[in-house]
Scaffold this active site. Structure first.
Site, PDB file in Angstrom:
ATOM      1  N   SER A  36     -21.180   1.598  74.453  1.00  0.00           N
ATOM      2  CA  SER A  36     -20.201   1.706  75.546  1.00  0.00           C
ATOM      3  C   SER A  36     -19.661   3.102  75.795  1.00  0.00           C
ATOM      4  CB  SER A  36     -19.043   0.736  75.309  1.00  0.00           C
ATOM      5  OG  SER A  36     -18.445   0.963  74.048  1.00  0.00           O
ATOM      6  N   ASP A 252      -7.283   1.053  73.084  1.00  0.00           N
ATOM      7  CA  ASP A 252      -8.002   0.225  72.113  1.00  0.00           C
ATOM      8  C   ASP A 252      -8.460   1.002  70.891  1.00  0.00           C
ATOM      9  OD1 ASP A 252     -10.121   1.711  73.107  1.00  0.00           O
ATOM     10  OD2 ASP A 252     -11.180  -0.002  74.006  1.00  0.00           O
ATOM     11  N   HIS A 255     -12.574   3.403  72.513  1.00  0.00           N
ATOM     12  CA  HIS A 255     -13.191   4.181  73.582  1.00  0.00           C
ATOM     13  C   HIS A 255     -12.367   5.426  73.886  1.00  0.00           C
ATOM     14  CE1 HIS A 255     -14.555  -0.037  74.355  1.00  0.00           C
ATOM     15  NE2 HIS A 255     -15.710   0.599  74.462  1.00  0.00           N
TER      16      HIS A 255
END
Length: 284
Positions: A36, A252, A255
């Site tokens: 990601s 979070d 990221h």
């Protein structure tokens, strides 16, 4: 018969020379893959969509009719650079920083094939099928965008790109889903070696640039993986680790945020510029 054979040989040599001339050695191409943080998790901000130098290009790896892009074609590298609805990635400011510091005659192209949440096993061409049987449905949908085989799509696009330019390096950002996996470096080497073989590349000429996960100084929940990433040059001689220290992250702690991606991308570029024999003097 001999005249006909000679004619075929002359035609073949002509086509070979024509292909050689069509390849621009000043078009530097970089393959980007991972999960990601390479896919792009941060929201694209207005500043990221303006003043993109047309010397910085992206080859679209999937069809994106909503943004008028077709798989296998080059476009000015305005984000998103991965799939149709992905966000800002390190590749964005990697390319911008390169063209800001390289001679005007040099163009830069990126190909970004990444899947959020995936382990490095997804890019192992001999074992990806067994890995994908156990991944969640949302990931299978992303993998489906690459016809079920992201590695094969990366190679397919890379071979197309080699008709236009020269592959100069590979950018990797992956590891969160392999946190504390002591075999990770060997698994990465399998993928790297496969790319060298399948694209007829020479390891001494094609460095692998691997970025750290969100750093411990930002409270990164996978920061322990950076100790393993740091050892990658012991397994791949032409690997270089890109520090994430100080690169800001999202709430979070997994990221990077947009500012973090911009800084990390520039660090990838600084390393590549050094390997090319340039010292960064301009920032875009």
């Amino acid at each position: 018969m001999k005249k006909r054979l000679s004619g075929f040989i002359l035609i073949w040599l002509f086509l070979l020379r024509l292909n050689a001339f069509s390849q621009d050695k000043n078009f530097h191409i970089y393959l980007c893959f991972g999960q990601s943080n390479m896919e792009g998790n941060a929201r694209i901000e207005p500043q990221d969509t303006v003043n993109v130098n047309p010397r910085f290009q992206v080859m679209e790896a999937v069809d994106c009719p909503a943004i008028n892009r077709t798989k296998g074609n080059w476009y000015t590298a305005t984000p998103p650079l991965c799939r149709c609805r992905t966000g800002l990635t390190p590749a964005d400011y990697f390319g911008r920083e390169l063209v800001a510091n390289l001679p005007e005659k040099v163009r830069v192209g990126v190909i970004n094939v990444a899947v959020g949440g995936c382990k490095i096993e997804l890019f192992d061409k001999d074992h990806y099928e067994s890995y994908t049987t156990s991944v969640p449905g949302w990931m299978k949908n992303m993998i489906k965008d690459y016809d079920g085989n992201p590695y094969a799509r990366l190679v397919e696009m890379a071979k197309l790109a080699q008709k236009d330019g020269v592959i100069k390096g590979i950018l990797l950002h992956q590891g969160e889903s392999n946190t504390n996996d002591t075999l990770w470096t060997k698994k990465v080497k399998v993928v790297y070696d496969n790319l060298m073989h399948d694209l007829d590349l020479k390891p001494k000429k094609v460095p692998l640039l691997a970025g750290e996960t969100v750093n411990v100084d930002q409270g990164g929940i996978c920061a322990s993986m950076n100790k393993i990433i740091a050892t990658l040059p012991e397994t791949i001689k032409n690997a270089h680790v890109i520090s994430s220290a100080g690169c800001t992250d999202a709430a979070d702690n997994l990221h990077f945020n947009a500012a973090g991606y911009r800084e990390l991308g520039k660090r990838y570029a600084t390393q590549m510029l050094s390997l090319l024999g340039y010292k960064p003097t301009a920032t875009n």
